[in-house]
Design a protein around this motif. Structure first.
Motif, mmCIF file in Angstrom:
data_model
loop_
_atom_site.group_PDB
_atom_site.id
_atom_site.type_symbol
_atom_site.label_atom_id
_atom_site.label_comp_id
_atom_site.label_asym_id
_atom_site.label_seq_id
_atom_site.Cartn_x
_atom_site.Cartn_y
_atom_site.Cartn_z
ATOM 1 N N ALA A 161 1.063 9.048 -1.642
ATOM 2 C CA ALA A 161 0.805 7.607 -1.585
ATOM 3 C C ALA A 161 2.086 6.834 -1.283
ATOM 4 O O ALA A 161 2.089 5.929 -0.443
ATOM 5 N N ILE A 164 -0.982 -0.103 -7.763
ATOM 6 C CA ILE A 164 -2.198 0.073 -6.964
ATOM 7 C C ILE A 164 -2.511 -1.200 -6.186
ATOM 8 O O ILE A 164 -2.831 -1.142 -4.990
ATOM 9 N N VAL A 165 -2.396 -2.334 -6.841
ATOM 10 C CA VAL A 165 -2.665 -3.606 -6.151
ATOM 11 C C VAL A 165 -1.673 -3.796 -5.000
ATOM 12 O O VAL A 165 -2.066 -4.139 -3.881
ATOM 13 N N SER A 166 -0.384 -3.555 -5.264
ATOM 14 C CA SER A 166 0.631 -3.679 -4.203
ATOM 15 C C SER A 166 0.353 -2.720 -3.058
ATOM 16 O O SER A 166 0.453 -3.098 -1.890
ATOM 17 N N PHE A 167 0.028 -1.481 -3.395
ATOM 18 C CA PHE A 167 -0.271 -0.483 -2.373
ATOM 19 C C PHE A 167 -1.495 -0.895 -1.552
ATOM 20 O O PHE A 167 -1.538 -0.684 -0.339
ATOM 21 N N SER A 168 -2.500 -1.487 -2.221
ATOM 22 C CA SER A 168 -3.742 -1.831 -1.523
ATOM 23 C C SER A 168 -3.526 -2.871 -0.431
ATOM 24 O O SER A 168 -4.283 -2.910 0.532
ATOM 25 N N HIS A 169 -2.502 -3.697 -0.579
ATOM 26 C CA HIS A 169 -2.199 -4.701 0.445
ATOM 27 C C HIS A 169 -1.573 -4.061 1.689
ATOM 28 O O HIS A 169 -1.533 -4.682 2.748
ATOM 29 N N SER A 202 -1.871 -0.213 2.252
ATOM 30 C CA SER A 202 -2.694 0.929 2.639
ATOM 31 C C SER A 202 -3.752 1.171 1.567
ATOM 32 O O SER A 202 -3.417 1.521 0.430
ATOM 33 N N LYS A 203 -4.993 1.001 1.951
ATOM 34 C CA LYS A 203 -6.103 1.240 1.009
ATOM 35 C C LYS A 203 -6.102 2.704 0.551
ATOM 36 O O LYS A 203 -6.303 2.986 -0.628
ATOM 37 N N ALA A 256 -3.555 3.319 -2.089
ATOM 38 C CA ALA A 256 -4.030 2.770 -3.367
ATOM 39 C C ALA A 256 -5.069 3.697 -4.003
ATOM 40 O O ALA A 256 -5.015 3.963 -5.207
ATOM 41 N N TYR A 257 -5.988 4.207 -3.181
ATOM 42 C CA TYR A 257 -7.016 5.121 -3.705
ATOM 43 C C TYR A 257 -6.401 6.399 -4.276
ATOM 44 O O TYR A 257 -6.907 6.950 -5.249
ATOM 45 N N ILE A 273 -5.555 6.020 -7.958
ATOM 46 C CA ILE A 273 -6.615 5.770 -8.952
ATOM 47 C C ILE A 273 -6.813 6.937 -9.919
ATOM 48 O O ILE A 273 -6.951 6.708 -11.125
#
Length: 156
Positions: free
Chosen positions: A62, A121-126, A128-129, A132-133, A136
């Motif tokens: 990740a 996770i929130v930072s990563f989701s912005h 790369s989804k 972020a996954y 989890i």
């Protein structure tokens, strides 16, 4: 997208080495841990290193995805900083829990770790989804670790 193998291996090595070092430092306290009253659903001892190896590898992948995403450097920097903080908190939880046997303090520390993982996770989701996954399962495992930590604190 071409894989940057040196970067990928370094990204995977960092959490694995941090986890390995934490395990090495706490190795002598495993017999004490085994003698503790355990809450229901406590997994066998062999599962922990297996689960952590998988989780650390996923975390490394990740972080690699974030570092090589091509997103603005400011976004990458913030995300990796959060990632680094949660990794540091993860490392010290092992020390507080296993070496110093500060079970209630470790539980509070684990809550802070959980929040840092969520922020990561929130930072990563912005950026790369998928990155972020990949984080989890780690959040879920730390949630379970929180249950075990609190159970041990209450039972011992």
């Amino acid at each position: 997208m071409k894989i940057k193998w040196k970067t990928l291996l370094l990204c995977i090595a960092i959490p694995l080495l941090m986890g390995g070092l934490a395990g090495l430092i706490s190795r002598g306290s495993m017999s004490t841990f085994a003698a503790l009253n355990q809450p229901p659903l406590s997994p066998p001892g062999w599962l922990f290193p297996v689960a952590w190896t998988i989780l650390y590898t996923m975390m490394g992948v990740a972080s690699y995805m974030i570092l090589t995403s091509g997103a603005p450097q400011d976004n990458i920097g913030k995300a990796i900083k959060r990632y680094g903080w949660q990794l540091l908190f993860n490392f010290f939880w092992t020390f507080w829990f296993f070496n110093l046997q500060l079970y209630f303090f470790s539980f509070i520390w684990l809550i802070a770790l959980w929040l840092l993982i969520l922020a990561t996770i929130v930072s990563f989701s912005h950026i790369s989804k998928l990155a972020a996954y990949l984080m989890i399962p780690y959040l879920l495992w730390v949630t379970f670790a929180g249950y075990l930590n609190l159970g041990i604190a209450l039972l011992n």
